[in-house]
Scaffold this motif. Sequence first.
Motif, PDB file in Angstrom:
ATOM      1  N   UNK A   1      34.734  25.949  31.859  1.00 18.18           N
ATOM      2  CA  UNK A   1      35.480  25.834  33.105  1.00 18.18           C
ATOM      3  C   UNK A   1      36.969  25.878  32.849  1.00 18.18           C
ATOM      4  N   UNK A   2      37.407  25.179  31.807  1.00 18.04           N
ATOM      5  CA  UNK A   2      38.826  25.170  31.485  1.00 18.04           C
ATOM      6  C   UNK A   2      39.322  26.577  31.191  1.00 18.04           C
ATOM      7  N   UNK A   3      38.539  27.325  30.416  1.00 24.60           N
ATOM      8  CA  UNK A   3      38.925  28.692  30.074  1.00 24.60           C
ATOM      9  C   UNK A   3      38.958  29.561  31.321  1.00 24.60           C
ATOM     10  N   UNK A   4      37.955  29.448  32.152  1.00 19.72           N
ATOM     11  CA  UNK A   4      37.892  30.236  33.379  1.00 19.72           C
ATOM     12  C   UNK A   4      39.076  29.926  34.288  1.00 19.72           C
ATOM     13  N   UNK A   5      39.349  28.655  34.489  1.00 23.38           N
ATOM     14  CA  UNK A   5      40.460  28.286  35.361  1.00 23.38           C
ATOM     15  C   UNK A   5      41.797  28.725  34.779  1.00 23.38           C
ATOM     16  N   UNK A   6      41.979  28.567  33.469  1.00 27.47           N
ATOM     17  CA  UNK A   6      43.250  28.970  32.852  1.00 27.47           C
ATOM     18  C   UNK A   6      43.513  30.453  33.054  1.00 27.47           C
ATOM     19  N   UNK A   7      42.484  31.276  32.888  1.00 26.24           N
ATOM     20  CA  UNK A   7      42.652  32.718  33.095  1.00 26.24           C
ATOM     21  C   UNK A   7      42.970  33.017  34.556  1.00 26.24           C
ATOM     22  N   UNK A   8      42.293  32.320  35.455  1.00 22.36           N
ATOM     23  CA  UNK A   8      42.558  32.524  36.878  1.00 22.36           C
ATOM     24  C   UNK A   8      43.976  32.098  37.234  1.00 22.36           C
ATOM     25  N   UNK A   9      44.378  30.926  36.735  1.00 28.33           N
ATOM     26  CA  UNK A   9      45.728  30.430  37.017  1.00 28.33           C
ATOM     27  C   UNK A   9      46.791  31.402  36.531  1.00 28.33           C
ATOM     28  N   UNK A  10      46.601  31.942  35.315  1.00 25.96           N
ATOM     29  CA  UNK A  10      47.566  32.891  34.770  1.00 25.96           C
ATOM     30  C   UNK A  10      47.602  34.182  35.577  1.00 25.96           C
ATOM     31  N   UNK A  11      46.421  34.616  36.034  1.00 27.03           N
ATOM     32  CA  UNK A  11      46.360  35.846  36.842  1.00 27.03           C
ATOM     33  C   UNK A  11      47.053  35.653  38.180  1.00 27.03           C
ATOM     34  N   UNK A  12      46.857  34.487  38.799  1.00 23.54           N
ATOM     35  CA  UNK A  12      47.519  34.203  40.073  1.00 23.54           C
ATOM     36  C   UNK A  12      49.039  34.154  39.886  1.00 23.54           C
ATOM     37  N   UNK A  13      49.483  33.526  38.827  1.00 21.76           N
ATOM     38  CA  UNK A  13      50.919  33.446  38.559  1.00 21.76           C
ATOM     39  C   UNK A  13      51.535  34.827  38.391  1.00 21.76           C
ATOM     40  N   UNK A  14      50.772  35.709  37.829  1.00 23.23           N
ATOM     41  CA  UNK A  14      51.258  37.069  37.605  1.00 23.23           C
ATOM     42  C   UNK A  14      51.218  37.925  38.866  1.00 23.23           C
ATOM     43  N   UNK A  15      50.183  37.759  39.688  1.00 23.61           N
ATOM     44  CA  UNK A  15      49.919  38.731  40.758  1.00 23.61           C
ATOM     45  C   UNK A  15      49.941  38.158  42.173  1.00 23.61           C
ATOM     46  N   UNK A  16      50.320  36.906  42.369  1.00 25.46           N
ATOM     47  CA  UNK A  16      50.185  36.314  43.702  1.00 25.46           C
ATOM     48  C   UNK A  16      50.993  37.054  44.763  1.00 25.46           C
TER      49      UNK A  16
END
Length: 302
Positions: free
Chosen positions: A197-212
């Motif tokens: 879960x931590x890995x999944x959320x970290x990747x999602x968080x980074x993607x949102x920061x990049x593309x929001x």
Amino acid sequence: MADRTTQGGTGSEDGPDGIRTFPFPADLSLSGVGMQVGAMGTGRIWHADAPLERVHRIDFHVVMLFHEGPVRHMVDFAEYEAAAGDILWIRPGQVHRFSSTDRYQGTVLTMQPGFLPRATVEATGLYRYDLPPLLRPDPARLAALEHSLTQLEREYVDTTTLPLSLHTSVLRHSLTAFLLRLAHLAASSAETAREHTDTTFTRFRDAVERDFAVNHSVSAYADTLGYSRRTLVRAVRAATGETPKGFIDKRVALEAKRLLAHTDLPIGRVGVAVGFPDAANFSKFFHQHTGATPVAFRAELR
């Protein structure tokens, strides 16, 4: 469960959620001990008024080890799909429902609260509701659990070679051995799930920061990251307590606030900068998430 329809105990009155609670069916236990273990089937019910395919609550433990699958089973309003070799552990007070179409084959253990001493209850994590109900042991752990459960079943059905008091003591020891293995598996599974879960959320968080500023779609993020939408929802909720959409919207609103507070960009340009080409849609979004219009928010800071 057993391959016959039987009754055991009486269901309590409906709870505040309209779901009935059913007690451990003590009258079905061999020698009246506070546990049962045997083959699963499709015809067993806890009580005549509670067919398994209806949502109900139980006040005892149920552990099912599946020999076939897939089997879909609802626990606390989440659907779990068990395959051969998987284990489902349902704790007292949890709501669940059997599938009316899937074939249940394997071994089931039920246990009445109070059958084991307090020290054993604590050591085996019997009331760790934070642990996942669906467990997937590796081949070595599965073999050990199957061996332990088989030994427990042998002791359970042997009601003639020992006095009842000794028979009950042996059952408690055998049950404890099985539950200690099961508890270790559950704790290990929970830790693995947290890491995932931590890995999944970290990747999602980074993607949102990049593309929001250009992507507000949960499905688009899931596709880009290679996760199912359900996996993403679970990971983000576990890490933040909110939905992926809520997480994205919060980040968009934060950026809009920053631009409104620290730049002189027109409202329409601020909207474009955070992914809203239409100024009216941006104003609606901003008001929905902050309680103020962009103009009012900026004016309050100036």
